[in-house]
Design a protein around this motif. Structure first.
Motif, PDB file in Angstrom:
ATOM      1  N   HIS B  57      28.802  29.135  32.549  1.00  0.00           N
ATOM      2  CA  HIS B  57      29.340  30.351  33.171  1.00  0.00           C
ATOM      3  C   HIS B  57      30.360  30.981  32.240  1.00  0.00           C
ATOM      4  O   HIS B  57      31.207  30.286  31.683  1.00  0.00           O
ATOM      5  CB  HIS B  57      29.981  30.000  34.525  1.00  0.00           C
ATOM      6  N   ASP B  58      30.261  32.292  32.119  1.00  0.00           N
ATOM      7  CA  ASP B  58      31.174  33.036  31.255  1.00  0.00           C
ATOM      8  C   ASP B  58      32.512  33.229  31.974  1.00  0.00           C
ATOM      9  O   ASP B  58      32.595  33.975  32.946  1.00  0.00           O
ATOM     10  CB  ASP B  58      30.548  34.397  30.924  1.00  0.00           C
ATOM     11  N   LEU B  59      33.540  32.524  31.510  1.00  0.00           N
ATOM     12  CA  LEU B  59      34.867  32.665  32.131  1.00  0.00           C
ATOM     13  C   LEU B  59      35.618  33.880  31.582  1.00  0.00           C
ATOM     14  O   LEU B  59      36.632  34.284  32.134  1.00  0.00           O
ATOM     15  CB  LEU B  59      35.708  31.403  31.885  1.00  0.00           C
ATOM     16  N   GLY B  60      35.123  34.442  30.486  1.00  0.00           N
ATOM     17  CA  GLY B  60      35.828  35.556  29.852  1.00  0.00           C
ATOM     18  C   GLY B  60      36.892  35.050  28.898  1.00  0.00           C
ATOM     19  O   GLY B  60      37.198  33.846  28.855  1.00  0.00           O
ATOM     20  N   GLU B  61      37.468  35.976  28.136  1.00  0.00           N
ATOM     21  CA  GLU B  61      38.538  35.641  27.191  1.00  0.00           C
ATOM     22  C   GLU B  61      38.098  34.565  26.201  1.00  0.00           C
ATOM     23  O   GLU B  61      38.907  33.795  25.686  1.00  0.00           O
ATOM     24  CB  GLU B  61      39.790  35.150  27.926  1.00  0.00           C
ATOM     25  N   GLY B  62      36.766  34.434  25.969  1.00  0.00           N
ATOM     26  CA  GLY B  62      36.281  33.464  24.985  1.00  0.00           C
ATOM     27  C   GLY B  62      36.136  32.051  25.505  1.00  0.00           C
ATOM     28  O   GLY B  62      36.093  31.108  24.727  1.00  0.00           O
ATOM     29  N   PHE B  63      36.074  31.881  26.845  1.00  0.00           N
ATOM     30  CA  PHE B  63      35.912  30.553  27.433  1.00  0.00           C
ATOM     31  C   PHE B  63      34.576  30.439  28.185  1.00  0.00           C
ATOM     32  O   PHE B  63      34.092  31.412  28.759  1.00  0.00           O
ATOM     33  CB  PHE B  63      37.037  30.252  28.432  1.00  0.00           C
ATOM     34  N   THR B  64      34.008  29.232  28.171  1.00  0.00           N
ATOM     35  CA  THR B  64      32.763  28.974  28.904  1.00  0.00           C
ATOM     36  C   THR B  64      32.907  27.691  29.722  1.00  0.00           C
ATOM     37  O   THR B  64      33.444  26.692  29.220  1.00  0.00           O
ATOM     38  CB  THR B  64      31.576  28.804  27.930  1.00  0.00           C
ATOM     39  N   TYR B  65      32.451  27.752  30.976  1.00  0.00           N
ATOM     40  CA  TYR B  65      32.441  26.574  31.845  1.00  0.00           C
ATOM     41  C   TYR B  65      31.034  25.980  31.822  1.00  0.00           C
ATOM     42  O   TYR B  65      30.044  26.713  31.859  1.00  0.00           O
ATOM     43  CB  TYR B  65      32.816  26.976  33.272  1.00  0.00           C
ATOM     44  N   LEU B  66      30.949  24.648  31.745  1.00  0.00           N
ATOM     45  CA  LEU B  66      29.640  23.994  31.605  1.00  0.00           C
ATOM     46  C   LEU B  66      29.489  22.820  32.565  1.00  0.00           C
ATOM     47  O   LEU B  66      30.450  22.092  32.829  1.00  0.00           O
ATOM     48  CB  LEU B  66      29.489  23.468  30.172  1.00  0.00           C
ATOM     49  N   VAL B  67      28.277  22.656  33.086  1.00  0.00           N
ATOM     50  CA  VAL B  67      27.918  21.451  33.842  1.00  0.00           C
ATOM     51  C   VAL B  67      26.802  20.760  33.058  1.00  0.00           C
ATOM     52  O   VAL B  67      25.770  21.377  32.778  1.00  0.00           O
ATOM     53  CB  VAL B  67      27.435  21.801  35.264  1.00  0.00           C
ATOM     54  N   VAL B  68      27.054  19.535  32.670  1.00  0.00           N
ATOM     55  CA  VAL B  68      26.119  18.820  31.796  1.00  0.00           C
ATOM     56  C   VAL B  68      25.742  17.481  32.424  1.00  0.00           C
ATOM     57  O   VAL B  68      26.604  16.793  32.988  1.00  0.00           O
ATOM     58  CB  VAL B  68      26.765  18.542  30.408  1.00  0.00           C
ATOM     59  N   TYR B  69      24.455  17.127  32.347  1.00  0.00           N
ATOM     60  CA  TYR B  69      24.003  15.781  32.702  1.00  0.00           C
ATOM     61  C   TYR B  69      23.507  15.110  31.427  1.00  0.00           C
ATOM     62  O   TYR B  69      22.930  15.769  30.562  1.00  0.00           O
ATOM     63  CB  TYR B  69      22.897  15.817  33.760  1.00  0.00           C
ATOM     64  N   ALA B  70      23.755  13.824  31.341  1.00  0.00           N
ATOM     65  CA  ALA B  70      23.332  13.107  30.133  1.00  0.00           C
ATOM     66  C   ALA B  70      23.101  11.642  30.482  1.00  0.00           C
ATOM     67  O   ALA B  70      23.417  11.197  31.595  1.00  0.00           O
ATOM     68  CB  ALA B  70      24.408  13.235  29.050  1.00  0.00           C
ATOM     69  N   ARG B  71      22.556  10.923  29.534  1.00  0.00           N
ATOM     70  CA  ARG B  71      22.283   9.500  29.735  1.00  0.00           C
ATOM     71  C   ARG B  71      23.259   8.692  28.893  1.00  0.00           C
ATOM     72  O   ARG B  71      23.438   8.959  27.707  1.00  0.00           O
ATOM     73  CB  ARG B  71      20.849   9.208  29.309  1.00  0.00           C
ATOM     74  N   SER B  72      23.874   7.715  29.528  1.00  0.00           N
ATOM     75  CA  SER B  72      24.783   6.841  28.797  1.00  0.00           C
ATOM     76  C   SER B  72      24.089   5.516  28.534  1.00  0.00           C
ATOM     77  O   SER B  72      23.709   4.814  29.465  1.00  0.00           O
ATOM     78  CB  SER B  72      26.055   6.609  29.616  1.00  0.00           C
ATOM     79  N   PRO B  73      23.900   5.158  27.263  1.00  0.00           N
ATOM     80  CA  PRO B  73      23.229   3.898  26.949  1.00  0.00           C
ATOM     81  C   PRO B  73      24.178   2.703  27.028  1.00  0.00           C
ATOM     82  O   PRO B  73      23.755   1.571  26.891  1.00  0.00           O
ATOM     83  CB  PRO B  73      22.771   4.125  25.506  1.00  0.00           C
ATOM     84  N   HIS B  74      25.449   2.961  27.225  1.00  0.00           N
ATOM     85  CA  HIS B  74      26.448   1.891  27.146  1.00  0.00           C
ATOM     86  C   HIS B  74      26.424   0.997  28.373  1.00  0.00           C
ATOM     87  O   HIS B  74      26.031   1.421  29.454  1.00  0.00           O
ATOM     88  CB  HIS B  74      27.841   2.491  26.969  1.00  0.00           C
ATOM     89  N   THR B  75      26.856  -0.246  28.160  1.00  0.00           N
ATOM     90  CA  THR B  75      26.883  -1.198  29.266  1.00  0.00           C
ATOM     91  C   THR B  75      28.255  -1.832  29.378  1.00  0.00           C
ATOM     92  O   THR B  75      29.024  -1.854  28.420  1.00  0.00           O
ATOM     93  CB  THR B  75      25.835  -2.318  29.053  1.00  0.00           C
ATOM     94  N   VAL B  76      28.522  -2.358  30.575  1.00  0.00           N
ATOM     95  CA  VAL B  76      29.778  -3.056  30.827  1.00  0.00           C
ATOM     96  C   VAL B  76      29.448  -4.458  31.326  1.00  0.00           C
ATOM     97  O   VAL B  76      28.527  -4.641  32.143  1.00  0.00           O
ATOM     98  CB  VAL B  76      30.610  -2.305  31.897  1.00  0.00           C
ATOM     99  N   ASP B  77      30.188  -5.440  30.830  1.00  0.00           N
ATOM    100  CA  ASP B  77      30.023  -6.812  31.318  1.00  0.00           C
ATOM    101  C   ASP B  77      30.976  -7.004  32.497  1.00  0.00           C
ATOM    102  O   ASP B  77      32.169  -7.179  32.318  1.00  0.00           O
ATOM    103  CB  ASP B  77      30.346  -7.796  30.186  1.00  0.00           C
ATOM    104  N   THR B  78      30.435  -6.924  33.707  1.00  0.00           N
ATOM    105  CA  THR B  78      31.295  -6.988  34.899  1.00  0.00           C
ATOM    106  C   THR B  78      31.733  -8.420  35.219  1.00  0.00           C
ATOM    107  O   THR B  78      32.514  -8.627  36.142  1.00  0.00           O
ATOM    108  CB  THR B  78      30.585  -6.381  36.128  1.00  0.00           C
ATOM    109  N   THR B  79      31.229  -9.390  34.461  1.00  0.00           N
ATOM    110  CA  THR B  79      31.687 -10.769  34.697  1.00  0.00           C
ATOM    111  C   THR B  79      32.992 -11.039  33.954  1.00  0.00           C
ATOM    112  O   THR B  79      33.630 -12.052  34.162  1.00  0.00           O
ATOM    113  CB  THR B  79      30.633 -11.799  34.229  1.00  0.00           C
ATOM    114  N   GLN B  80      33.374 -10.118  33.068  1.00  0.00           N
ATOM    115  CA  GLN B  80      34.573 -10.343  32.249  1.00  0.00           C
ATOM    116  C   GLN B  80      35.714  -9.379  32.590  1.00  0.00           C
ATOM    117  O   GLN B  80      36.629  -9.201  31.794  1.00  0.00           O
ATOM    118  CB  GLN B  80      34.215 -10.167  30.756  1.00  0.00           C
TER     119      GLN B  80
END
Lengths: 548, 246
Positions: B57-80
């Protein structure tokens, strides 16, 4: 809807509030009690002035600037007399007398006093205001009033030329702490549809007994209100407004210990709205009630002259007290605020009386109760802009839920014909708004306001139903509270904690040491000039006149 | 659905291990294809894969608002995972009163304030005022507690003075404004001052606010910290369990 007189902003076709069958005797009784309460306070405090009021006299005389260590000259001059116990006759007489004898103009004299080149105490002993001194004071006061009126006419001309937003005006806040960032955020907000930009003040400013000087880039939870910051933002909004073909209003805070002084600065820099509540500082900032009640009168007379809209802060009552149990305290307080405001010369279209949507949204019928409260306030103050405040207490950090709550708030605002809608932010309770929080809020408001614009004049409230009963009940409770406060007096009522469940004593709180009893020789030419100008504008109520 | 591997946990959209993440942010880049590409590149630098700009979305004054979806390949070890939690049990008001009656021969004195420039008393009021928060009675409603609320904009110096005069067992400090981390410096300064005055060990220091947690509180030298959504009974329960008999 005849009661929605579009004197402060145009109303779209069909915009209004569903009729509400209120007991007209209760309405009349409530208003008469509020006037009685306001009159009693006014009478009690008429003999007092404050440090802030005396500094305001100097500001209107044209004194600006600060010493090298940042102390405003207005403070330095007033304190030179006050610490010597010589302020009871007002600052104007010794100041104008010194001008007459030294030949210096107001600014040069203030600088000379600050540099210890002129000792004002030597000019405080003469109790008469000789014609030469009177002429100097009157001329300075009239010049100050003329500057304010010039800015008022400038606003009227700009609105006439550019046009303006329609009701409900969309009001958003900026609060980065850095006025230059605020300007960017405000310009973006205007482009996204904002009609009013409020620059939130740095937390703690209300307790400063001076107005900081110059452009500021550091603040906490907001940006310092300074005359230089006002001027920067005014220029930016005029520029973007000219481009958009819509006058963008600027709002700040004439509140705290510098209430009248900031009102004067706002009037001189063509601010369009001021948060200005007779009671807020007492309750929520623990400012002494004699101090605030004296200061509010002068600040409101200046705002009346400047043609700007004041916003009162009753919404805050519901952040400490329960929004259902305490609904009547909001009504009682808005009526008292209205009565005090009218005494000061503010007109109906300048009364942005505050109320809020703060009922727990999970409570059954929460929306019905909110509509009842909002419609009640709307019907009590025909023609007044009214400032409706968004949910804050029940905002959780879940931005998605918060966005829905704000959308419902927007719906109630447009359905009940509110004049100024302070748009809620989905990140309320998390941080001061980000650039896109404001865009999302404005988009929601446009969507809801557009879609529901005519509902208020189309829908009808069920006679004898829950909504009507709730509104009548709140009004009845408000009258009971006003009866009690009229019996014991406003100051005693505040001491008993009637509002916001907060009790304050008449001699407690901050700033009492800045209140003094005026002596018989007290003279303030700015008060006379403001009164004359307000009378010429037909803004002062005649003695004993029954007000609407 | 396949079994969740607690040693390799990914973000979840609608399929286990899909790694779906949503982001929304603004860029000081004029609205257009460049702004979208800038957003995608930023996401890749965050370690996200396949960023999709769903809304700009054009916010004006040279700014843009964005909604982005992406995939995160990272993992967390929840046992630690290691997190700091309050060791005390969560009790209701009646259980707290009963425990206090056993442990203490007098009412505990609780002193509360919003310190520094902070003028936002909503949090401290919700915890202390009889009314409480979300149906949970505030500390003033407890028989075992004697409460004094100093309100807003109290200096650290005055808070400690008042604590001496009141002979406080507990000090509750609320901090809501967090711009430029002023809450952290202000809270740390209180503990420094209490230590310099030699009163740190005599009093239980508790802080609260939307941007505070128990862990942050401990880092700042407090005995406990409470974040957003805290109920008064959680605070009351903590102090009644934590304070030694007196």
């Amino acid at each position: 809807m005849s009661e929605l007189v579009a004197t402060f902003a145009p109303i779209p076709q069909g915009f209004g509030c569903p009729p509400l069958d209120l007991d007209s005797a209760s309405v009349a009784r409530a208003r008469s009690l509020a006037r009685q309460i306001a009159a009693e306070v006014q009478e009690r405090l008429a003999g007092q002035s404050t440090l802030a009021i005396e500094r305001t006299v100097l500001r209107l005389f044209g004194v600006t600037g600060a010493t090298a260590d940042g102390e405003p000259l207005a403070n330095r001059v007033v304190m030179a007399l006050h610490t010597a116990g010589l302020l009871t006759g007002g600052v104007a007489r010794p100041f104008c007398r010194a001008m007459a004898l030294t030949g210096l103009d107001a600014q040069a004299l203030a600088e000379a006093v600050a540099a210890d080149r002129v000792d004002l105490r030597a000019h405080a002993d003469c109790l008469d205001v000789v014609p030469e001194v009177r002429a100097i004071g009157d001329a300075l006061a009239q010049a100050g009033v003329a500057r304010i009126l010039a800015r008022r006419h400038e606003r009227e001309a700009l609105i006439g030329k550019l046009g303006q937003g329609v009701q409900p005006l969309k009001y958003v806040i900026v609060a980065s702490g850095n006025i230059h960032e605020d300007v960017v955020q405000a310009r973006v907000a205007a482009r996204q549809g904002a009609d009013v930009i409020a620059v939130i003040r740095s937390t703690g400013q209300s307790l400063l007994d001076y107005v900081p000087e110059g452009v500021t880039t550091e603040g906490f939870g907001g940006t310092f209100a300074t005359q230089a910051n006002f001027a920067l933002m005014r220029t930016a909004l005029d520029e973007v407004g000219a481009e958009l073909g819509r006058y963008i209003r600027l709002c700040n805070y004439a509140s705290g210990l510098c209430m009248p002084e900031i009102a004067a600065m706002g009037a001189l820099e063509r601010l369009d709205m001021m948060l200005n509540d007779a009671l807020y500082g007492i309750l929520f900032r623990d400012i002494n009630m004699q101090r605030t009640l004296c200061d509010q009168r002068v600040s409101r007379r200046i705002s009346a002259l400047a043609g700007l809209i004041i916003n009162t802060g009753e919404d805050n009552y519901l952040t400490t007290a329960d929004a259902v149990d305490a609904a009547h305290t909001v009504v009682a307080s808005t009526l008292i605020n209205e009565a005090l405001a009218r005494q000061a010369g503010l007109q109906t279209d300048q009364l942005g009386l505050g109320h809020a949507m703060e009922i727990d949204p999970l409570r059954p019928d929460a929306l019905l109760l909110e509509i009842a409260h909002a419609a009640l306030i709307r019907h009590l103050f025909p023609g007044a802009p009214l400032k409706y405040m968004p949910p804050t207490k029940h905002m959780t950090g879940n931005i998605w839920r918060g966005h829905v709550q704000d959308a419902l708030f927007n719906f109630v605002g447009v359905l009940t014909g509110q004049g100024i809608q302070l748009l809620g932010m989905n990140t309320e309770a998390m941080h001061t708004p980000h650039i896109h929080d404001r865009y999302l809020a404005l988009e929601s408001a446009q969507l809801v306001f557009g879609g529901a614009m005519s509902l208020g004049t189309e829908l009808r409230v069920e006679p004898g139903g829950k909504l009507e009963a709730r509104a009548r009940h709140v009004l009845t409770d408000a009258v009971v509270l006003l009866e009690e406060m009229a019996r014991e007096g406003l100051m005693a009522g505040l001491a008993r904690g009637h509002f916001a469940e907060i009790a304050r004593s008449p001699t407690g709180g901050r700033g009492l040491d800045g209140v003094f009893v005026k002596d018989a020789a007290y003279w303030d030419p700015t008060a006379d000039a403001i009164t004359a100008a307000l009378e010429a504008l037909g803004q002062l109520p005649a003695a004993g006149e029954a007000q609407p | 659905m396949s079994a969740i591997d607690p040693k390799h946990v990914r973000a979840y959209g609608d399929t286990l291990n899909d790694g779906q993440i949503m982001l929304s942010f603004s860029l000081p880049v004029p609205f257009g294809e460049e702004a979208k590409e800038a957003a995608r590149q930023l996401c890749r630098q965050m370690g996200l894969e396949a960023p999709q700009v769903y809304h700009a979305h054009d916010l004006g004054e040279g700014f843009t608002y964005l909604v982005v979806y992406a995939r995160s390949p990272h993992t967390v070890d929840t046992t630690q995972l290691r997190v700091t939690k309050m060791a005390t049990a969560q009790l209701g008001k009646d259980a707290i009163e009963a425990l206090a009656a056993q442990k203490f021969t007098r009412r505990l004195r609780v002193l509360g304030a919003c310190t520094g420039d902070d003028a936002h008393t909503v949090g401290i009021d919700a915890i202390l005022n009889v009314k409480g928060y979300n149906g949970d009675k505030g500390l003033e409603a407890y028989h075992c507690l004697s409460v004094k609320n100093l309100g807003a904009q109290v200096t650290n110096e005055r808070l400690l003075q008042e604590a001496r005069a009141f002979q406080a067992d507990v000090i509750l400090v609320s901090q809501i404004v967090t711009q430029k981390d002023c809450h952290r410096s202000n809270l740390a300064a209180l503990i420094d001052l209490a230590e310099a005055d030699g009163v740190r060990q005599d009093v239980l220091f508790i802080c609260g606010g939307p941007r505070l947690s128990h862990q942050v509180a401990l880092e700042l030298g407090f005995d406990a910290g409470f974040g957003a959504g805290t109920l008064p009974s959680q605070v009351a329960g903590f102090l009644v369990q934590q304070l030694p008999p007196r």
